[in-house]
Motif scaffolding. Sequence first.
Motif, PDB file in Angstrom:
ATOM      1  N   ARG A   1     -12.538 -26.513 -41.534  1.00 58.69           N
ATOM      2  CA  ARG A   1     -11.258 -26.522 -40.832  1.00 58.69           C
ATOM      3  C   ARG A   1     -11.133 -25.297 -39.944  1.00 58.69           C
ATOM      4  O   ARG A   1     -11.664 -24.230 -40.249  1.00 58.69           O
ATOM      5  CB  ARG A   1     -10.082 -26.623 -41.793  1.00 58.69           C
ATOM      6  CG  ARG A   1      -9.873 -25.416 -42.683  1.00 58.69           C
ATOM      7  CD  ARG A   1      -8.667 -25.614 -43.564  1.00 58.69           C
ATOM      8  NE  ARG A   1      -8.546 -24.526 -44.527  1.00 58.69           N
ATOM      9  CZ  ARG A   1      -7.646 -24.470 -45.479  1.00 58.69           C
ATOM     10  NH1 ARG A   1      -6.784 -25.459 -45.609  1.00 58.69           N
ATOM     11  NH2 ARG A   1      -7.585 -23.453 -46.293  1.00 58.69           N
TER      12      ARG A   1
ATOM     13  N   LEU B   1      -8.383 -22.786 -38.351  1.00 57.73           N
ATOM     14  CA  LEU B   1      -7.024 -22.331 -38.632  1.00 57.73           C
ATOM     15  C   LEU B   1      -6.364 -21.874 -37.330  1.00 57.73           C
ATOM     16  O   LEU B   1      -6.825 -20.925 -36.683  1.00 57.73           O
ATOM     17  CB  LEU B   1      -7.061 -21.193 -39.648  1.00 57.73           C
ATOM     18  CG  LEU B   1      -7.734 -21.574 -40.975  1.00 57.73           C
ATOM     19  CD1 LEU B   1      -8.016 -20.346 -41.816  1.00 57.73           C
ATOM     20  CD2 LEU B   1      -6.887 -22.561 -41.733  1.00 57.73           C
TER      21      LEU B   1
ATOM     22  N   GLU C   1     -13.136 -22.159 -41.618  1.00 62.23           N
ATOM     23  CA  GLU C   1     -13.540 -22.235 -43.017  1.00 62.23           C
ATOM     24  C   GLU C   1     -14.433 -23.454 -43.193  1.00 62.23           C
ATOM     25  O   GLU C   1     -14.163 -24.518 -42.634  1.00 62.23           O
ATOM     26  CB  GLU C   1     -12.311 -22.359 -43.924  1.00 62.23           C
ATOM     27  CG  GLU C   1     -11.434 -21.126 -43.894  1.00 62.23           C
ATOM     28  CD  GLU C   1     -10.220 -21.256 -44.797  1.00 62.23           C
ATOM     29  OE1 GLU C   1      -9.867 -22.402 -45.193  1.00 62.23           O
ATOM     30  OE2 GLU C   1      -9.617 -20.218 -45.103  1.00 62.23           O
TER      31      GLU C   1
END
Length: 155
Positions: A38, A40, A47
């Motif tokens: 993902r 952010l 991540e």
Amino acid sequence: MDDRELQELVENLSLRYFQRSFNHQASFNSRLQTTGGRYLLTSHNIEINKKYLEQLGKNELIGIIKHELCHYHLHLEGGGYKHGDADFKQLLKEVDAPRHCATLPNRPKRKSSMKLYIYACKSCNQLYKRKRSINTKRYVCGRCGGKLKKVIEGS
């Protein structure tokens, strides 16, 4: 592979495929369950789910990183960075990044025989299928406002 090696890999892939530097943090997140990685939006960090490297190998990991880098670079440039945006889809094609990551082989399968509760309106016979039991004294029919009765108990 540890976080330092992941950081180097992400920086190298960013320069190689996007001709732009990656100036934020990339790290493994063991809490990710349903996704390979993902991006952010607030911190601009990436991540990655380490299980994908362990179970599917480095090629799958590289695909996930390229996918997340598409979000990263488009977001920072003000382009359409979401999955449905044309800019995002175009950039995925250009860098040969997958739209979705593969399913983990060791991921537990969902039960095919999911419990199902069926309710019917006493007035108009409208049927309602639910995965969870509901309180028939609290809820009424959305069509006519009549009382509900349980027809089939979850099995």
